[in-house]
Write a protein that holds these residues in place. Structure first.
Motif, PDB file in Angstrom:
ATOM      1  N   ALA A  64       0.839  -1.215   0.000  1.00 55.37           N
ATOM      2  CA  ALA A  64       0.000   0.000   0.000  1.00 55.37           C
ATOM      3  C   ALA A  64       0.860   1.246   0.000  1.00 55.37           C
ATOM      4  O   ALA A  64       0.563   2.216  -0.712  1.00 55.37           O
ATOM      5  CB  ALA A  64      -0.917  -0.016   1.222  1.00 55.37           C
ATOM      6  N   ARG A  67       2.352   1.665  -3.453  1.00 52.62           N
ATOM      7  CA  ARG A  67       1.347   2.076  -4.469  1.00 52.62           C
ATOM      8  C   ARG A  67       0.717   3.430  -4.163  1.00 52.62           C
ATOM      9  O   ARG A  67      -0.050   3.940  -4.964  1.00 52.62           O
ATOM     10  CB  ARG A  67       0.230   1.018  -4.539  1.00 52.62           C
ATOM     11  CG  ARG A  67       0.616  -0.239  -5.300  1.00 52.62           C
ATOM     12  CD  ARG A  67      -0.619  -1.028  -5.667  1.00 52.62           C
ATOM     13  NE  ARG A  67      -1.467  -1.253  -4.508  1.00 52.62           N
ATOM     14  CZ  ARG A  67      -1.346  -2.291  -3.671  1.00 52.62           C
ATOM     15  NH1 ARG A  67      -0.400  -3.191  -3.878  1.00 52.62           N
ATOM     16  NH2 ARG A  67      -2.143  -2.435  -2.640  1.00 52.62           N
ATOM     17  N   LEU A  68       1.029   4.006  -3.014  1.00 54.53           N
ATOM     18  CA  LEU A  68       0.330   5.216  -2.559  1.00 54.53           C
ATOM     19  C   LEU A  68       0.313   6.361  -3.598  1.00 54.53           C
ATOM     20  O   LEU A  68      -0.753   6.899  -3.902  1.00 54.53           O
ATOM     21  CB  LEU A  68       0.923   5.697  -1.227  1.00 54.53           C
ATOM     22  CG  LEU A  68       0.129   6.811  -0.554  1.00 54.53           C
ATOM     23  CD1 LEU A  68      -1.279   6.331  -0.204  1.00 54.53           C
ATOM     24  CD2 LEU A  68       0.833   7.325   0.695  1.00 54.53           C
ATOM     25  N   ARG A  70       0.565   6.316  -6.839  1.00 53.44           N
ATOM     26  CA  ARG A  70      -0.271   5.956  -7.989  1.00 53.44           C
ATOM     27  C   ARG A  70      -1.757   6.002  -7.609  1.00 53.44           C
ATOM     28  O   ARG A  70      -2.595   6.502  -8.352  1.00 53.44           O
ATOM     29  CB  ARG A  70       0.101   4.560  -8.485  1.00 53.44           C
ATOM     30  CG  ARG A  70       0.105   4.514 -10.002  1.00 53.44           C
ATOM     31  CD  ARG A  70       0.544   3.214 -10.595  1.00 53.44           C
ATOM     32  NE  ARG A  70       1.302   2.352  -9.714  1.00 53.44           N
ATOM     33  CZ  ARG A  70       1.307   1.027  -9.835  1.00 53.44           C
ATOM     34  NH1 ARG A  70       0.594   0.447 -10.776  1.00 53.44           N
ATOM     35  NH2 ARG A  70       2.024   0.269  -9.020  1.00 53.44           N
ATOM     36  N   THR A  71      -2.053   5.479  -6.407  1.00 52.32           N
ATOM     37  CA  THR A  71      -3.454   5.459  -5.949  1.00 52.32           C
ATOM     38  C   THR A  71      -3.991   6.872  -5.805  1.00 52.32           C
ATOM     39  O   THR A  71      -5.109   7.181  -6.242  1.00 52.32           O
ATOM     40  CB  THR A  71      -3.544   4.739  -4.584  1.00 52.32           C
ATOM     41  OG1 THR A  71      -2.814   3.528  -4.675  1.00 52.32           O
ATOM     42  CG2 THR A  71      -4.966   4.454  -4.201  1.00 52.32           C
ATOM     43  N   ALA A  74      -4.627   8.364  -9.223  1.00 50.86           N
ATOM     44  CA  ALA A  74      -5.835   7.808  -9.842  1.00 50.86           C
ATOM     45  C   ALA A  74      -7.082   8.425  -9.215  1.00 50.86           C
ATOM     46  O   ALA A  74      -8.050   8.737  -9.914  1.00 50.86           O
ATOM     47  CB  ALA A  74      -5.850   6.289  -9.672  1.00 50.86           C
ATOM     48  N   ARG A  75      -7.007   8.615  -7.880  1.00 50.47           N
ATOM     49  CA  ARG A  75      -8.166   9.214  -7.200  1.00 50.47           C
ATOM     50  C   ARG A  75      -8.391  10.642  -7.662  1.00 50.47           C
ATOM     51  O   ARG A  75      -9.507  11.075  -7.896  1.00 50.47           O
ATOM     52  CB  ARG A  75      -7.932   9.194  -5.684  1.00 50.47           C
ATOM     53  CG  ARG A  75      -8.549   7.976  -5.086  1.00 50.47           C
ATOM     54  CD  ARG A  75      -8.582   8.051  -3.612  1.00 50.47           C
ATOM     55  NE  ARG A  75      -8.634   6.684  -3.103  1.00 50.47           N
ATOM     56  CZ  ARG A  75      -8.345   6.340  -1.886  1.00 50.47           C
ATOM     57  NH1 ARG A  75      -7.943   7.248  -1.037  1.00 50.47           N
ATOM     58  NH2 ARG A  75      -8.450   5.097  -1.499  1.00 50.47           N
TER      59      ARG A  75
END
Ligand SMILES: [Zn+2]
Length: 432
Positions: A64, A67-68, A70-71, A74-75
């Motif tokens: 997590a 990936r933070l 990228r996440t 995306a959000r």
């Protein structure tokens, strides 16, 4: 209900597993360097299970963290997309409601949030047009025209702008480009037809005309402008076959036949059109090559053979008789036209001429002439070309109304259009 059942089953399985584990006999010994670990088998199994769970959670946490960024990106993109979609909807609403300021503001917001897509560019252009910012609209349309997925939309917008500022050369270029991008589009066909009419390119206008377009007018005009004799005759015949009551169509056809040496065919076409809808120009064509007054009268009789009672036939026969010196015949025809209800200026002027030819410079003749001229002054107007769309009168026929540009709207009319007349008729005069 199903969920409760599932929980019960899972709980039962876990309980059974714990029971089996707790019942395992023996010890587990592990040596790490000098240290020795010893535990009962159920405790060791539980320890392993806990270790697995802790490691699993650790790996999840690590993933997590990796990936933070990228996440989060995306959000943020999803949020922009949602806000952008709302801006698109608001632009559409503002365009529909005619809210200029809102439309431009929301369109630029949508463009900022969603980037330059065919949709946002088109909305920005339309909002610019609504707000009277043609330069802004043109920039957006040009950007759209350069994209493969929006070229037609961009060219369509630029074409509309060119038509509105009456830049026909630019409009024709854009129409050709749009035709390359989207061949055979119905809207484009219609626009190209309009441009051809504007440019006086009658052959192209005829080729692009809809099924219900006044093709006779276009074909007649195309025939007149066509330099190739064969093609011109074909166009003229098409015009005449489409509408034999249109004098220009009959004349275009007959003229081409006469030029080709087919005089009797030319006169047959003119006679047919005279039967359908007599017009002075048809008579002028039929009698143009004859000089002898008596022969002219005979030609007029042949022309009017099918409808000698028609007012136009009566007037032609009266004029030809007068020119041939047959004043009695001339008077007979003129009086017959008057008896049939004709009260036009040209009839009274003809009667004045007949009086002059018959009675000459006598007191009686002068009185009769003055009487006819007095009638002429108050008589109905002579027929003329009039547009049935804008009701304007014109000195000669043309395929489009020079005032309102309507195609095929000019009609040979004896009276102003009904809409104009109504105001002059005293209402209620016929009521008891
Ligand atoms: Zn008009």
């Amino acid at each position: 209900m199903l969920r409760v059942l599932l929980v019960l089953i899972v709980g039962g399985v876990v309980l059974a597993l714990a029971w089996v584990l707790a019942g395992l006999p023996g010890h587990v010994t592990a040596e790490v360097g000098e240290t020795t670990f010893e535990a009962a088998t159920p405790v060791a199994a539980l320890g392993l299970l806990l270790l697995f769970v802790v490691l699993y959670l650790l790996f999840r946490l690590l993933g997590a963290v990796v990936r933070l960024p990228r996440t989060l990106a995306a959000r943020r993109a999803a949020q922009r997309r949602r806000t952008g979609d709302i801006a698109v909807n608001r632009t559409l609403l503002a365009l529909a409601a005619g809210e200029k300021g809102d439309a431009r503001r929301e369109a630029s917001r949508a463009r900022r949030l969603l980037g330059d897509t065919p949709q946002t560019l088109l909305l920005a252009a339309e909002a610019g047009r609504l707000g009277g910012r043609e330069d802004e609209a043109e920039t957006a349309f040009r950007a759209l025209a350069e994209r493969q997925d929006g070229a037609f939309l961009g060219l369509r917008g630029l074409l509309r702008q060119a038509i509105e500022r009456e830049d026909w050369a630019e409009a024709a270029t854009l129409a050709r480009q749009a035709e390359t991008v989207q061949p055979g589009a119905a809207w484009l066909r219609h626009e190209r037809g309009r441009l051809a009419i504007r440019a006086g390119n009658w052959s192209e206008a005829l080729a692009l005309a809809d099924a219900d377009a006044p093709k006779a007018a276009l074909a007649a005009a195309a025939a007149e402008a066509e330099p190739d004799a064969t093609r011109a005759q074909r166009l003229a015949r098409q015009a005449w076959q489409d509408d034999a009551s249109l004098p220009s169509a009959a004349l275009a056809y007959a003229r081409r036949l006469r030029e080709a040496g087919r005089e009797s065919r030319a006169l047959a076409a003119i006679r047919h059109s005279w039967t359908v809808a007599p017009h002075p120009d048809l008579a002028a064509f039929a009698l143009a090559t004859i000089e002898d007054p008596m022969e002219r009268l005979k030609a007029a009789q042949r022309l009017t053979d099918a409808n000698p009672q028609h007012a136009e036939s009566r007037l032609l026969l009266a004029r030809a008789s007068l020119e041939a010196g047959l004043t009695g015949e001339a008077r007979r025809h003129a009086e017959a036209a008057r008896a049939a209800g004709l009260n036009q200026r040209r009839l009274w002027l003809l009667l004045a001429e007949i009086e002059e030819a018959e009675a000459g410079d006598t007191e009686e003749g002068r009185l009769a002439q003055r009487d006819a001229l007095r009638h002429a002054a108050t008589a109905d107007p002579d027929p003329q070309w009039r547009c049935n769309a804008c009701h304007t009168a014109h000195a000669s026929w043309s395929p489009t109304c020079p005032d309102c540009q309507t195609v095929g709207s000019l009609r040979w009319s004896t009276q102003p259009a009904a809409g104009v007349l109504v105001q002059d008729v005293p209402t209620g005069s016929l009521l008891p």
